[in-house]
Design an enzyme around this catalytic site. Structure first.
Site, PDB file in Angstrom:
ATOM      1  N   SER A  84       0.842  -1.213   0.000  1.00 40.50           N
ATOM      2  CA  SER A  84       0.000   0.000   0.000  1.00 40.50           C
ATOM      3  C   SER A  84       0.871   1.254   0.000  1.00 40.50           C
ATOM      4  O   SER A  84       0.530   2.239  -0.661  1.00 40.50           O
ATOM      5  CB  SER A  84      -0.998  -0.004   1.152  1.00 40.50           C
TER       6      SER A  84
ATOM      7  N   ASP B   3       7.175   3.185   6.011  1.00 37.34           N
ATOM      8  CA  ASP B   3       6.971   2.468   4.744  1.00 37.34           C
ATOM      9  C   ASP B   3       6.994   3.423   3.550  1.00 37.34           C
ATOM     10  O   ASP B   3       7.650   3.158   2.536  1.00 37.34           O
ATOM     11  CB  ASP B   3       5.623   1.736   4.745  1.00 37.34           C
TER      12      ASP B   3
HETATM   13  O1  PMV Z   1       3.421  -4.491   8.645  1.00 34.18           O
HETATM   14  P1  PMV Z   1       3.692  -3.101   8.222  1.00 34.18           P
HETATM   15  O2  PMV Z   1       4.539  -3.002   7.026  1.00 34.18           O
HETATM   16  O3  PMV Z   1       2.435  -2.283   8.135  1.00 34.18           O
HETATM   17  O4  PMV Z   1       4.637  -2.436   9.348  1.00 34.18           O
HETATM   18  C1  PMV Z   1       4.151  -2.035  10.541  1.00 34.18           C
HETATM   19  C2  PMV Z   1       5.244  -1.459  11.379  1.00 34.18           C
HETATM   20  C3  PMV Z   1       4.708  -1.014  12.722  1.00 34.18           C
HETATM   21  O5  PMV Z   1       5.811  -0.514  13.460  1.00 34.18           O
HETATM   22  C4  PMV Z   1       4.116  -2.195  13.485  1.00 34.18           C
HETATM   23  C5  PMV Z   1       3.645   0.060  12.562  1.00 34.18           C
HETATM   24  C6  PMV Z   1       4.162   1.379  12.039  1.00 34.18           C
HETATM   25  O6  PMV Z   1       3.334   2.114  11.481  1.00 34.18           O
HETATM   26  O7  PMV Z   1       5.348   1.705  12.209  1.00 34.18           O
END
Ligand code: PMV
Length: 313
Positions: free
Chosen positions: A88, A130
């Protein structure tokens, strides 16, 4: 017609801990999601009308950032969705980059900020890890103070994340996808409950923060053995805070004999593990034999890209 594309990401160290003020390291991978966009008489995504459920990110971006008329959008992706690999975020970066190009020019820092806005508004909760990783396309450190190799900062409310470039040699990872989606907000809430109730959880999160600092040194030095050990330790800590599952553990155990180390990547509760290895084919075969979906991925050198395709302005 224009094309925009962005890479997948994996969190190498610090998922969950980043929510509690610790740094995190994410790496962009050479799996990409791309979109082709052209002006049209009605808005469509992959030949169909835009829907509330299937096209939430595109819809939010078009309603809130795009100032022009209807667009025809076609998507193509090597990134499995809900796998913890940032599909996403890559979509958000690509749609924002396309909108920027149509408005005049692509600006990477602004693309990272706007892509985060899209993801944040659609998901309700997100850190810019991300989206910034996908926009930059190489390893990044996200922290709460400005450090060496600062790229840009992203703010939301009273929080401000600083995003930094990390120099690293291109390593190879094998991703093992469980096939079960990882639902980030559920895992975040689960860890938050544990964190509120338990001093042990607070100590565990602190230790994850220390691993990120050691991981940064190991990554810059290209120390695979050190990285592998830190990945294994980070995995154990993620297990303590409750985001491991039997499927994830099975894939880790399948990967370990041919890897320096491996761990859950992203929120957990499903999604994927990543293994650092010099024997990717063997590691991938072992993961597949234990029921996982393997992807051999190298560190990407390319972040978000956008360009006009021949003929159009
Ligand atoms: O699973 P993902 O790629 O959405 O990663 C989440 C990472 C977390 O630290 C759990 C949440 C965040 O927004 O940083």
């Amino acid at each position: 017609m224009l094309e925009a594309s962005s890479p997948a990401k994996a969190i190498l160290f610090g998922e969950h801990a980043v929510i509690y003020g610790k740094p995190a390291i994410a790496i962009a991978l050479d799996l990409r999601m791309s979109i082709r966009v052209r002006e049209s008489s009605s808005t469509s995504v992959d030949g169909g009308y835009i829907t509330m459920n299937r096209h939430r990110y595109v819809r939010w971006a078009l309603e809130n950032i795009w100032k022009g008329g209807p667009l025809e959008i076609k998507t193509r992706s090597d990134i499995p969705s809900a796998s913890g690999l940032g599909s996403s975020a890559a979509l958000c970066c690509s749609i924002v980059a396309a909108i920027q190009i149509m408005g005049g020019s692509f600006q990477r820092a602004e693309c990272a900020r706007q892509a985060f806005e899209v993801e944040y508004n659609v998901q309700g909760k997100a850190s810019p890890t991300d989206t910034s990783c996908s926009a930059h396309g190489r390893p990044i450190l996200v922290s709460f103070k400005e450090e060496e190799n600062h790229l840009w900062s992203v703010s939301k409310g009273d929080r401000c994340w600083h995003v930094h470039h990390i120099d690293s040699e291109p390593l190879t990872l094998v991703v093992g996808f469980t096939g079960r989606p990882s639902v980030t907000h559920l895992q975040v809430e689960k860890v938050a409950g544990f964190y509120r109730r338990s001093g042990f959880a607070v100590e565990t999160i602190d230790e994850m923060g220390d691993i990120v600092i050691d991981g940064l040194k190991a990554l810059k030095a290209g120390d695979r053995v050190g990285l592998g050990e830190l990945m294994n330790r980070n995995h154990s800590l993620l297990t303590i805070v409750g985001v491991n599952t039997p499927e994830l553990q099975k894939l880790k155990e399948a990967a370990d004999p041919t890897s320096y180390g491996s761990k859950i990547t992203g929120a957990g509760g499903g999604g994927s593990i990543i293994a650092l290895t010099d024997r990717p084919e063997k590691t991938a075969a072992n993961i597949e034999r234990r029921g996982g979906r393997p992807f051999i991925a190298r560190f990407s050198e390319r972040g978000t890209e956008a360009r006009w395709l021949g003929g159009d302005p």
